[in-house]
Design a protein around this motif. Sequence first.
Motif, mmCIF file in Angstrom:
data_model
loop_
_atom_site.group_PDB
_atom_site.id
_atom_site.type_symbol
_atom_site.label_atom_id
_atom_site.label_comp_id
_atom_site.label_asym_id
_atom_site.label_seq_id
_atom_site.Cartn_x
_atom_site.Cartn_y
_atom_site.Cartn_z
ATOM 1 N N LEU A 111 0.822 -1.200 0.000
ATOM 2 C CA LEU A 111 0.000 0.000 0.000
ATOM 3 C C LEU A 111 0.861 1.257 0.000
ATOM 4 N N HIS A 112 0.194 2.375 -0.159
ATOM 5 C CA HIS A 112 0.902 3.652 -0.236
ATOM 6 C C HIS A 112 1.080 4.221 1.165
ATOM 7 N N TYR A 113 2.220 3.935 1.765
ATOM 8 C CA TYR A 113 2.532 4.477 3.076
ATOM 9 C C TYR A 113 2.826 5.958 2.949
ATOM 10 N N THR A 114 2.313 6.738 3.880
ATOM 11 C CA THR A 114 2.341 8.183 3.707
ATOM 12 C C THR A 114 3.390 8.907 4.536
ATOM 13 N N VAL A 115 3.880 8.267 5.585
ATOM 14 C CA VAL A 115 4.881 8.907 6.437
ATOM 15 C C VAL A 115 6.102 8.000 6.494
ATOM 16 N N TRP A 116 7.264 8.564 6.248
ATOM 17 C CA TRP A 116 8.489 7.782 6.185
ATOM 18 C C TRP A 116 9.563 8.381 7.088
ATOM 19 N N GLY A 117 10.361 7.495 7.662
ATOM 20 C CA GLY A 117 11.546 7.948 8.367
ATOM 21 C C GLY A 117 12.703 8.099 7.396
ATOM 22 N N ARG A 118 13.843 8.490 7.925
ATOM 23 C CA ARG A 118 15.018 8.740 7.085
ATOM 24 C C ARG A 118 15.901 7.520 6.937
ATOM 25 N N GLY A 119 15.632 6.492 7.699
ATOM 26 C CA GLY A 119 16.356 5.248 7.521
ATOM 27 C C GLY A 119 17.518 5.064 8.474
ATOM 28 N N THR A 120 17.895 3.791 8.633
ATOM 29 C CA THR A 120 19.065 3.429 9.419
ATOM 30 C C THR A 120 19.841 2.371 8.639
ATOM 31 N N GLN A 121 21.158 2.505 8.618
ATOM 32 C CA GLN A 121 21.986 1.629 7.799
ATOM 33 C C GLN A 121 22.272 0.322 8.525
#
Length: 126
Positions: A111-121
């Motif tokens: 589905l189309h998720y609307t809020v995203w974090g910046r990520g972790t490596q």
Amino acid sequence: QLQLVESGGGLVQPGGSLRLSCAASAETLENYVIGWFRQAPGKEREGVSCISTNGGGTMYADSVKGRFAISRDDAKTTVYLQINSLKPEDTGVYYCAALWNPHTSICTTLLHYTVWGRGTQVSVSS
């Protein structure tokens, strides 16, 4: 407005484990389906796992079944992704994302998720 921050990534050897966290601010997560996604260098982003708003429904990509476990603690406004038996192909940036969908017991990463974090490596290497 909901904001997400991932943490817990790092460099581990094959076979190692990490616990990734997705922490929310400005809002609680209780009405949001939460998904975890990853993107390896040179590859498209893929859905790894998700958890429904009531926590009763989870989904895992075939490549991580039996090794990853998603859970949520709405009181702490945090969703976790426990990743075990890490493989070099698990290397990538891991993102969490939210989709408002209260009172559901199912989820999908399609589905189309609307809020995203910046990520972790996450890097897996010997």
